[in-house]
Design an enzyme around this catalytic site. Structure first.
Site, short mmCIF file in Angstrom:
data_model
loop_
_atom_site.label_atom_id
_atom_site.label_comp_id
_atom_site.label_asym_id
_atom_site.label_seq_id
_atom_site.Cartn_x
_atom_site.Cartn_y
_atom_site.Cartn_z
N SER A 64 15.81 9.99 -38.27
CA SER A 64 14.39 10.00 -37.90
C SER A 64 13.47 10.43 -39.03
O SER A 64 12.24 10.25 -38.93
CB SER A 64 14.17 10.91 -36.69
OG SER A 64 14.64 10.31 -35.51
N LYS A 67 11.10 7.85 -40.30
CA LYS A 67 9.87 7.50 -39.58
C LYS A 67 8.62 7.89 -40.35
O LYS A 67 7.58 7.24 -40.23
CB LYS A 67 9.88 8.17 -38.20
CG LYS A 67 11.01 7.69 -37.29
CD LYS A 67 11.11 8.54 -36.02
CE LYS A 67 12.26 8.08 -35.13
NZ LYS A 67 12.43 8.94 -33.95
N TYR A 189 14.80 -1.27 -37.29
CA TYR A 189 14.69 0.16 -36.98
C TYR A 189 16.02 0.88 -37.21
O TYR A 189 16.05 1.96 -37.83
CB TYR A 189 14.24 0.34 -35.53
CG TYR A 189 14.27 1.78 -35.06
CD1 TYR A 189 13.31 2.68 -35.52
CD2 TYR A 189 15.24 2.23 -34.18
CE1 TYR A 189 13.33 4.00 -35.10
CE2 TYR A 189 15.27 3.55 -33.76
CZ TYR A 189 14.31 4.43 -34.22
OH TYR A 189 14.35 5.74 -33.82
N TYR A 241 10.94 17.06 -32.97
CA TYR A 241 11.18 16.81 -31.55
C TYR A 241 10.53 17.91 -30.72
O TYR A 241 9.40 18.30 -30.99
CB TYR A 241 12.69 16.69 -31.27
CG TYR A 241 13.43 15.77 -32.21
CD1 TYR A 241 13.07 14.43 -32.34
CD2 TYR A 241 14.48 16.24 -32.98
CE1 TYR A 241 13.75 13.59 -33.20
CE2 TYR A 241 15.17 15.41 -33.85
CZ TYR A 241 14.81 14.08 -33.96
OH TYR A 241 15.48 13.25 -34.81
N VAL A 259 18.83 13.49 -36.93
CA VAL A 259 20.10 13.91 -36.33
C VAL A 259 21.28 13.75 -37.28
O VAL A 259 22.40 14.12 -36.95
CB VAL A 259 20.38 13.17 -35.00
CG1 VAL A 259 19.35 13.54 -33.96
CG2 VAL A 259 20.44 11.66 -35.21
#
Length: 305
Positions: A64, A67, A189, A241, A259
């Site tokens: 992530s 992103k 993605y 998160y 992660v």
């Protein structure tokens, strides 16, 4: 700032045998093989200094964390128009929640939950004829390294288990917020999440956010100074998160986690720090990396607060 090397040496000795409670991510099968004892720290400064310790040569998928980088690409291409399709608020829900997305008519709360990142990826397809090539070239330029690749094994493992992401994309497409073929969006993605880097490459790739949007390695303006401010703000409020508030309280820096066990954080005007340790807590963040960064800002005496 002259004591950075001494600080990270002390922190490495303090935490090298303390992987923390939790476990390595296994919901993506290819991530389950990460060494739970792996630990690395890298600090890079805007004036060109680099400090590394531990397993700093070990590559890991940034997941992530990617992103932020795809969002930076799109901010330059779309400007303020992109915020018609994705919000800027913390979600308060799981990073892959469908419930909130339906309630809010297909507009994701922020770009760092999965739905928001899928929207960013979808729009990148509109602006780039070869999106995967554009993404990997962008990351290589930021990191100053050609030795950065998609981890094909992890990418395929993610694609094979992308049922929830496919559902998110389908729901958003029903609201008109995904333009392209869902299979293509998922493929790109999952590949961006599989980007494999070491901690030094990761720290260097975020230096533009510590330098008002300019990559200090080559002087290239990656985003505007206002864009850098806004990216840092989003990382501070949404980057970890459902642990973003706790991280801001303990560490006091804009940051993004993945992660794969990596966390990268920014001290605007000064430096970036990246820590890798793949054992994750219940929120999907590396507990050892968080503790390392908390002690780092405490001992350095600098945060954004």
């Amino acid at each position: 700032m002259d004591n950075i090397e001494q600080i990270i040496n002390r922190l490495y000795e303090k935490y090298k045998d303390c992987a923390g409670e939790g476990e390595v991510a296994s919901y993506i099968p290819a991530l389950a093989g990460a060494d739970p004892d792996g630990y690395a720290i890298a600090v890079t400064t805007v004036d060109g200094k680099e400090y590394v310790l531990g397993d700093y040569d070990t590559k890991f998928s940034i997941q992530s964390i990617s992103k932020v980088l795809t969002l930076a690409m799109l901010m330059k291409q779309m400007g303020e128009d992109l915020w018609h399709f994705v919000g800027k608020e913390p979600s308060g829900s799981a990073f892959n929640s469908l419930i909130q997305l339906e309630y809010e008519k297909g507009i994701p709360r922020n770009p760092f939950i999965n739905a928001g990142a899928l929207v960013i990826t979808d729009r990148l397809i509109n602006f780039n004829q070869k999106p995967k090539q554009s993404i990997i070239e962008f990351v290589r330029e930021l990191a100053g390294s050609e030795d950065i690749y998609f981890d094909k094994t992890i990418a395929l493992s993610e694609i094979d288990t992308s049922f929830r992401n496919e559902a998110l994309a389908s729901l958003m497409k029903s609201f008109g917020n995904i333009n392209n073929d869902i299979e293509e969006v998922i493929d790109i993605y999952c590949h961006q999440c599989s980007i494999s880097m070491n901690v030094l490459e990761l720290a260097k790739s975020f230096l533009f956010l510590a330098n008002a949007g300019v990559n200090p390695a080559d002087g290239r303006q990656i985003v505007s100074s206002r864009g850098a401010k806004r990216l840092n703000a989003l990382m501070l409020t949404c980057g970890l998160y459902n642990e973003s508030g706790e991280f801001a309280y303990r560490v006091g820096l804009p940051a993004k986690s993945g992660v794969g066990g990596g966390i990268v954080a920014v001290i605007p005007g000064k430096l970036t720090i990246a820590v890798w340790s793949p054992v994750l807590n219940k929120n999907g963040n590396s507990s050892r990396a968080i503790s390392t960064m908390e002690d780092f800002t405490t001992e350095l005496g600098i945060s954004v607060f």
